[in-house]
Structure formats: structure tokens, C-alpha cells
Design a protein around this motif. Sequence first.
Motif, short mmCIF file in Angstrom:
data_model
loop_
_atom_site.label_atom_id
_atom_site.label_comp_id
_atom_site.label_asym_id
_atom_site.label_seq_id
_atom_site.Cartn_x
_atom_site.Cartn_y
_atom_site.Cartn_z
N LEU A 1 38.69 31.42 56.92
CA LEU A 1 37.43 31.29 56.19
C LEU A 1 37.02 32.63 55.60
CD1 LEU A 1 34.94 29.73 55.30
CD2 LEU A 1 33.93 30.19 57.56
N TYR A 2 37.18 33.69 56.38
CA TYR A 2 36.81 35.04 55.90
C TYR A 2 37.66 35.42 54.69
CZ TYR A 2 36.14 40.11 56.03
OH TYR A 2 35.86 41.42 55.70
N ARG A 3 38.97 35.16 54.75
CA ARG A 3 39.83 35.50 53.62
C ARG A 3 39.44 34.70 52.38
NH1 ARG A 3 44.00 35.50 57.57
NH2 ARG A 3 44.66 33.40 56.98
N ARG A 4 39.09 33.44 52.58
CA ARG A 4 38.70 32.63 51.43
C ARG A 4 37.39 33.14 50.82
NH1 ARG A 4 39.91 26.37 53.39
NH2 ARG A 4 42.20 26.56 53.49
N ARG A 5 36.46 33.52 51.66
CA ARG A 5 35.19 34.05 51.16
C ARG A 5 35.41 35.29 50.33
NH1 ARG A 5 30.90 33.77 56.23
NH2 ARG A 5 30.46 31.52 56.14
N LEU A 6 36.25 36.21 50.81
CA LEU A 6 36.51 37.44 50.07
C LEU A 6 37.29 37.18 48.80
CD1 LEU A 6 35.28 38.75 52.54
CD2 LEU A 6 37.08 40.49 52.46
N ALA A 7 38.17 36.16 48.82
CA ALA A 7 38.88 35.79 47.60
C ALA A 7 37.91 35.25 46.56
CB ALA A 7 39.96 34.76 47.91
N VAL A 8 37.00 34.36 46.98
CA VAL A 8 36.00 33.80 46.07
C VAL A 8 35.07 34.90 45.56
CG1 VAL A 8 34.00 32.26 45.94
CG2 VAL A 8 36.09 31.50 47.07
N ALA A 9 34.83 35.90 46.40
CA ALA A 9 33.97 37.01 46.01
C ALA A 9 34.64 37.96 45.03
CB ALA A 9 33.52 37.79 47.25
N GLY A 10 35.93 37.76 44.78
CA GLY A 10 36.63 38.61 43.83
C GLY A 10 37.13 39.92 44.41
N THR B 1 38.32 51.54 47.36
CA THR B 1 38.64 51.14 48.73
C THR B 1 37.39 51.21 49.60
OG1 THR B 1 40.84 52.08 48.43
CG2 THR B 1 40.18 51.53 50.68
N LEU B 2 36.67 52.32 49.52
CA LEU B 2 35.46 52.49 50.33
C LEU B 2 34.38 51.48 49.91
CD1 LEU B 2 33.90 54.00 52.49
CD2 LEU B 2 33.27 55.72 50.77
N ALA B 3 34.26 51.23 48.62
CA ALA B 3 33.25 50.26 48.15
C ALA B 3 33.54 48.87 48.70
CB ALA B 3 33.22 50.24 46.63
N CYS B 4 34.81 48.46 48.65
CA CYS B 4 35.17 47.12 49.13
C CYS B 4 35.02 47.02 50.65
CB CYS B 4 36.59 46.78 48.71
SG CYS B 4 36.77 46.49 46.95
N ALA B 5 35.42 48.07 51.36
CA ALA B 5 35.26 48.07 52.81
C ALA B 5 33.79 48.01 53.19
CB ALA B 5 35.92 49.31 53.41
N THR B 6 32.95 48.71 52.44
CA THR B 6 31.50 48.69 52.70
C THR B 6 30.93 47.31 52.45
OG1 THR B 6 31.32 51.04 52.10
CG2 THR B 6 29.29 49.73 52.06
N ALA B 7 31.31 46.69 51.33
CA ALA B 7 30.82 45.34 51.02
C ALA B 7 31.26 44.34 52.08
CB ALA B 7 31.31 44.92 49.64
N SER B 8 32.51 44.41 52.50
CA SER B 8 33.01 43.49 53.52
C SER B 8 32.28 43.69 54.84
CB SER B 8 34.51 43.69 53.71
OG SER B 8 35.21 43.37 52.52
N PHE C 1 30.00 40.07 45.87
CA PHE C 1 30.83 39.81 44.70
C PHE C 1 31.37 41.13 44.20
CE2 PHE C 1 31.43 38.36 40.18
CZ PHE C 1 32.37 37.37 40.47
N PHE C 2 32.59 41.09 43.64
CA PHE C 2 33.24 42.28 43.09
C PHE C 2 33.61 42.01 41.65
CE2 PHE C 2 36.98 44.57 41.76
CZ PHE C 2 36.87 45.84 42.33
N VAL C 3 33.32 42.98 40.77
CA VAL C 3 33.73 42.85 39.38
C VAL C 3 33.97 44.24 38.80
CG1 VAL C 3 31.35 42.85 38.49
CG2 VAL C 3 33.17 41.77 37.16
N ALA C 4 35.06 44.37 38.07
CA ALA C 4 35.29 45.60 37.30
C ALA C 4 34.39 45.55 36.07
CB ALA C 4 36.75 45.71 36.90
N MET C 5 33.61 46.59 35.86
CA MET C 5 32.64 46.55 34.77
C MET C 5 33.31 46.35 33.42
SD MET C 5 29.39 46.51 34.24
CE MET C 5 28.37 47.44 35.41
N ALA C 6 34.47 46.96 33.21
CA ALA C 6 35.16 46.79 31.93
C ALA C 6 35.55 45.34 31.71
CB ALA C 6 36.39 47.69 31.87
#
Length: 227
Positions: free
Chosen positions: A10-19, A86-93, A104-109
Motif C-alpha cells: 500500500l505504501y509503495r502504491r501511495r508513493l507511486a500515485v504521488a509521483g 533525494t532529501l526532498a523526497c525522503a522528507t516528504a515520505s 505529491f511530487f512534480v518537476a516544475m519544468a
Amino acid sequence: MTHPPYITELYRRRLAVAGIPMKYRHLRLADWQPYNDLAAKAYTAAVNFVATVPERLAVEPMDEPAGPLIGRGLALIGPWGGGKTTLACATASEIHIQHNPAIFFVAMADYIAVLAEQHSIKPQADRGVPEAVERYWKIHELKQRVYKSPLVVFDDVGKEHRTASNMAVDEVDRLLRQRFRNGLLNVVTSNEPLERWSKLYNPSMASFASEAFDEVVLGGKDLRRGC
């Protein structure tokens, strides 16, 4: 591959959906290893950010007036390869695990490019072309997530494509300000220090950014090249 016990399906799916990019989905904050003094300070700032999320993130209805940290996000600044994403994603998780808000994760470009695509296909969507209509509304759903998710990681702010219309500049300004006003959290990574955002975007952006973010600087090592 053996995952840590907290990495459930479930955790992996949530992070996948979160981008969250695949290479970062197994990380928690403790997995990010500081490599110099700047990185150690960044790690400490990230730990503090996670701990103070209840004071930073608006919960509706709010029973008390907003405090001084409400909406104040985290800006990870530094050159390429310093571990910002890496630090941003670890912090969000970590925030998702400890406090359970949607992330949610998105590259601004990429986000700006998708908005330009939506603008270009709007005439076809207005005429009812099925493929254009479907794509238009998928982009609309993405915009809703970007504007309304409790916490969004905006990666590589400042690298978005610029045009004569200044669409990218206007959208980044509007997006970050609206989320801040609504008490939602932004974690940004950027090569550009916040003080330079006045030139990168518009004269008031540096002032806004100083109010809206805890700025953390990383650098001194390119982790991608091991030097």
C-alpha cells in the motif's frame, strides 16, 4: 529485493500515485546520509521541518488563528548532484508516514510544459475532439492535485522553460503564493538561492520566498559522480 518493514505494498502504491520517482520510494529521512557540514545542517533542518508539520499545515476547519509557521515550506538550494531531490523526497515520505497528509511530487519544468500543452490543445478540446478532451481533463486533474495537495515537492524550480509570454514566471508565482496563502506546504529544490528569485521571476518573489520558506543550502559534492 528486500524492503524495510515499513515499505508495504500500500505504501509503495501511495508513493507511486504521488509521483515520487521510483529510485526514492524506499527512503525515509534516516536513510539520507549527510556528507559534509552543509548536508548535516540540511538534514537537521529537514528533521525539524517534519517535526513541526502540525504547526505549518492548515487543517480545516482551523480552531485557532494561524501561527507564524503556517504554510512555511522548505527550500533546498544548491548545485546539481548535491542530494536535494533525494532529501526532498525522503522528507516528504517521512511526513506522509508520521503525519499522514497526501503528498505529491512534480518537476516544475514538466508541470509548466504540461500547462503549455493544455493551452495548445484547448481549441481541439472545445471542438469536442475526443483525444484532446481526454488529455485536457487529465491535465486539469493534475493542476488540481498541484494546487490542492497538502504537501507538494516542486523539483528543480527555476529550470522551467521561459517564453515571451512569461507564462512560466506568472504560473510559478501564482502557484506558490496561493498554496502558501492556503496553508499548504511546498518543498522546493532549486539551483538558485532565494535572494536571486527577484531576477529569476519578479522583483517581489525574493521577499515572498523569504517569508514562505526555510532556506537550506547544500553543496560541495556531486553525489552522482562521487566527487
